[in-house]
Design a protein around this motif. Structure first.
Motif, PDB file in Angstrom:
ATOM      1  N   TYR A  92       8.994  -0.278   8.254  1.00 15.28           N
ATOM      2  CA  TYR A  92       7.543   0.198   8.984  1.00 15.28           C
ATOM      3  C   TYR A  92       6.296  -0.124   8.436  1.00 15.28           C
ATOM      4  O   TYR A  92       5.537  -0.443   9.037  1.00 15.28           O
ATOM      5  CB  TYR A  92       7.674   1.779   8.913  1.00 15.28           C
ATOM      6  N   VAL A 138       5.542  -3.562   8.448  1.00 18.16           N
ATOM      7  CA  VAL A 138       5.386  -3.892  10.916  1.00 18.16           C
ATOM      8  C   VAL A 138       3.704  -3.244  10.494  1.00 18.16           C
ATOM      9  O   VAL A 138       2.621  -4.640  10.894  1.00 18.16           O
ATOM     10  CB  VAL A 138       6.050  -2.869  11.499  1.00 18.16           C
ATOM     11  N   VAL A 139       3.477  -2.357  10.041  1.00 20.81           N
ATOM     12  CA  VAL A 139       2.416  -1.355  10.134  1.00 20.81           C
ATOM     13  C   VAL A 139       0.930  -2.146   9.276  1.00 20.81           C
ATOM     14  O   VAL A 139      -0.442  -3.118   9.556  1.00 20.81           O
ATOM     15  CB  VAL A 139       1.961   0.120   9.162  1.00 20.81           C
ATOM     16  N   SER A 140       1.579  -2.940   8.102  1.00 22.89           N
ATOM     17  CA  SER A 140       0.372  -3.450   7.330  1.00 22.89           C
ATOM     18  C   SER A 140       0.620  -5.115   7.345  1.00 22.89           C
ATOM     19  O   SER A 140      -0.151  -5.892   6.972  1.00 22.89           O
ATOM     20  CB  SER A 140       1.328  -3.219   5.354  1.00 22.89           C
ATOM     21  N   GLN A 141       1.018  -5.432   8.547  1.00 20.89           N
ATOM     22  CA  GLN A 141       1.532  -6.968   9.519  1.00 20.89           C
ATOM     23  C   GLN A 141       1.781  -7.489   7.874  1.00 20.89           C
ATOM     24  O   GLN A 141       1.234  -9.273   7.540  1.00 20.89           O
ATOM     25  CB  GLN A 141      -0.277  -7.586   9.759  1.00 20.89           C
ATOM     26  N   THR A 188       4.408 -10.903   6.510  1.00 15.99           N
ATOM     27  CA  THR A 188       5.110 -11.203   7.464  1.00 15.99           C
ATOM     28  C   THR A 188       6.635 -11.313   6.138  1.00 15.99           C
ATOM     29  O   THR A 188       7.210 -11.754   6.717  1.00 15.99           O
ATOM     30  CB  THR A 188       4.476 -12.120   8.161  1.00 15.99           C
ATOM     31  N   ILE A 218       5.992  -7.858  14.654  1.00 16.47           N
ATOM     32  CA  ILE A 218       4.254  -6.832  14.607  1.00 16.47           C
ATOM     33  C   ILE A 218       3.850  -6.603  15.583  1.00 16.47           C
ATOM     34  O   ILE A 218       3.158  -5.837  15.657  1.00 16.47           O
ATOM     35  CB  ILE A 218       4.253  -7.596  13.106  1.00 16.47           C
ATOM     36  N   LYS A 223       4.182  -2.545  16.004  1.00 18.32           N
ATOM     37  CA  LYS A 223       2.901  -1.917  15.465  1.00 18.32           C
ATOM     38  C   LYS A 223       2.365  -0.273  15.785  1.00 18.32           C
ATOM     39  O   LYS A 223       1.969  -0.324  15.003  1.00 18.32           O
ATOM     40  CB  LYS A 223       1.819  -2.631  14.977  1.00 18.32           C
ATOM     41  N   ASP A 224       2.377  -0.607  17.591  1.00 20.48           N
ATOM     42  CA  ASP A 224       1.453   0.411  17.990  1.00 20.48           C
ATOM     43  C   ASP A 224       2.730   1.688  18.048  1.00 20.48           C
ATOM     44  O   ASP A 224       2.770   2.970  18.851  1.00 20.48           O
ATOM     45  CB  ASP A 224       0.573  -0.114  18.915  1.00 20.48           C
ATOM     46  N   ALA A 271      -2.318  -0.396   5.820  1.00 18.87           N
ATOM     47  CA  ALA A 271      -1.815   0.293   6.550  1.00 18.87           C
ATOM     48  C   ALA A 271      -2.489   1.246   6.903  1.00 18.87           C
ATOM     49  O   ALA A 271      -2.028   1.661   8.022  1.00 18.87           O
ATOM     50  CB  ALA A 271      -0.530   0.954   4.971  1.00 18.87           C
ATOM     51  N   VAL A 301      -4.376   0.396   9.891  1.00 22.10           N
ATOM     52  CA  VAL A 301      -3.185  -0.081  10.632  1.00 22.10           C
ATOM     53  C   VAL A 301      -3.153   1.240  11.527  1.00 22.10           C
ATOM     54  O   VAL A 301      -2.895   1.223  12.579  1.00 22.10           O
ATOM     55  CB  VAL A 301      -2.012  -0.374  10.783  1.00 22.10           C
TER      56      VAL A 301
END
Lengths: 199, 199, 199, 199
Positions: D99, D102-105, D107, D125, D129-130, D163, D166
């Motif tokens: 998580y 994903v939230v902090s992108q 990759t 992502i 992310k939302d 994080a 986001v």
């Protein structure tokens, strides 16, 4: 295939419960009203289920009463109404209020359910009004206590008359019967039920 | 996949019964004759089942005897015959009468089943007459008591002769054998069964 | 989904058995060899199963050993090979003989199975020969008693050499190893197994 | 439909385990991490399952925790991500690390999972992310012991700040909060968790 699951409540979520039987935890999607009426975790329950199968999905929907299951399965026969909309309706109207709303073409009550617009309400009425039997209309009518009676006297009378007319009774016969047995505070359902008994 | 379900009868409806096993209530669609022959709620039963799966349906059909299940599965192989028509046939003709009707091309008996027209009866005969074994024709023949014998002597004789001819016996041989063992009041099935034993 | 069913044998037919577990009679389609090796009705068995699901079918195929199940699942990966052909192969060749036939490109053995023609045999070899691991080739080799050894000394030698070559060993190395350990009456499988241990 | 299976571990393979309940051996495909964390054969386990149904497949995927199951089901909603890729991710990143990535992108972390390329990581992502709630980000954060903390102080700070951003917090507010509570050796997750409590 699965008419019901009898087991212990293991988990309650917003849109589903988990009931264990034979070492298997069955996830059963249901209405919030059903979840709230359910006992605490660990209690034994009997959930009346519908096995919903499509090409890439196989899930169980379930309810606390056979009447809710029947209402759910009836709604699924209406084109464009899927499980989500059917569950939304069950969370909003009891089976008897639902049948009465359909029979008396009361779109206002139907559209109270989130996600049910006017068009869908009309299609539900169109598809189901001839499928609702006299028994469904009366047998599932719970004795609604007065405070549930949000409608005024006049609209109770008119709703009851139109309910009888939809059931095939002439307007004259319907009006005279209804007005003959009407009492202050009586609910629409009781009025229709009494009328059907005397007709 | 499910050859049978062994459990207690929990509910009987017009077109289905609910049998509970391992905490699961299995809804089994069946023929009215099967429902009527079933014990009271609470009795333990063994229902021979067919797991009917299509893209958006997964249901159980079930019967009190393996012969009825076999008849049901045979009917489903006939193009255009679905579960409803097959169940209607089972509600109307016992397996042995059905096999005899097919083997003796008796469309009149087949079309007694609601929903089975002449065309479908002919297709059933066309598709199944070569698939019905001698064993099915004789082994499933219950000893029908005389009052079940709705047909007159002559038609019993002719039906029995044509049944043997369909099974490949010459008309002379069939007629002589049948007339040799014919007794007043004997049913078609018993006559054919006796003939097959002496041939 | 169903790796195995543990229950009592209730019924044996030509192409299937019925095993009861938890009040449910599971119909499991299988090979005649599996049916014949099964205990009498009433004995408890563990059948290794494959849940075969298509748009309008959901059935169980099952076998007495994991090796047979693996062989069945491998055969299903070959395009054009369905459950019937796979079961026919299992009724004809044990897993080890099958792997050896594939690895040594022995179409003669493969086409002994009813319904398996030359083309399908070649496709099976083409698709599977690189998927058969050394373990499958050796671990599942039962000690075949001499009288199963239908092949002459020469063909035992050549079959064993080609089996090693298919496993990637050079022909010189394969031939010298095989000829070094060859004894009269030894079966192809034992010869290949012994060779693999010394390589 | 199957939320979990409670039974005894009967077999462990590279990509699946077999759990027996009610005489049925359920094959459950899972991540290597789940298999390794599982008790020995014979121990009783509760595996949280996803019933994966397509036209010609019906299999169970299962995990040791509800968080892993939720992560699996979330990944399946991303177009192009199938069960294999989802399981690969679960074998590589714990739910909380996932998580956070994903939230902090992040990759880089996502593409550590075999079979997950840059493009798929970006799509994950973009799609998820939302959908990741504050609770999922914090509640599933295990107290990671220092040695799991592969990242240096600076990247811990920056990862924690991004994080928060986001999650909708302004960069100023995020930076000041993070730097105010930062301690040497603290992990990204603890830092984010502490920050969210004080915001």
């Amino acid at each position: 295939m699965f008419a019901y699951i009898k087991g212990t409540v293991e988990e309650k979520n917003n849109d589903s419960i988990i009931v264990e039987a034979g070492g298997i935890g069955y996830r059963i999607f249901t209405a919030l009203s059903t979840i709230n009426n359910m006992g605490q975790n660990g209690t034994t329950v009997k959930i009346y289920t519908h096995y919903y199968v499509r090409e890439d999905i196989a899930v169980l929907y379930g309810f606390g009463t056979v009447e809710e299951l029947t209402m759910f399965e009836m709604l699924l026969t209406v084109s464009g109404v899927g499980p989500k909309a059917a569950i939304s309706m069950i969370s909003t109207l009891s089976p008897s209020r639902f049948y009465l709303a359909v029979v008396s073409q009361d779109t206002k009550s139907l559209t109270k359910a989130p996600g049910i617009g006017m068009k869908m309400a009309q299609r539900i009425i169109l598809d189901l009004k001839d499928k609702i039997s006299k028994e469904q209309l009366t047998s599932s009518i719970p004795m609604t206590s007065p405070e549930n009676n949000e409608v005024t006297g006049d609209s109770v009378l008119s709703e009851a008359v139109s309910a009888l007319m939809v059931l095939g009774y002439g307007s004259a016969e319907a009006s005279s019967t209804i007005s003959g047995i009407y009492e202050k505070g009586i609910s629409v359902e009781e009025l229709v039920k009494k009328a059907l008994k005397s007709l």
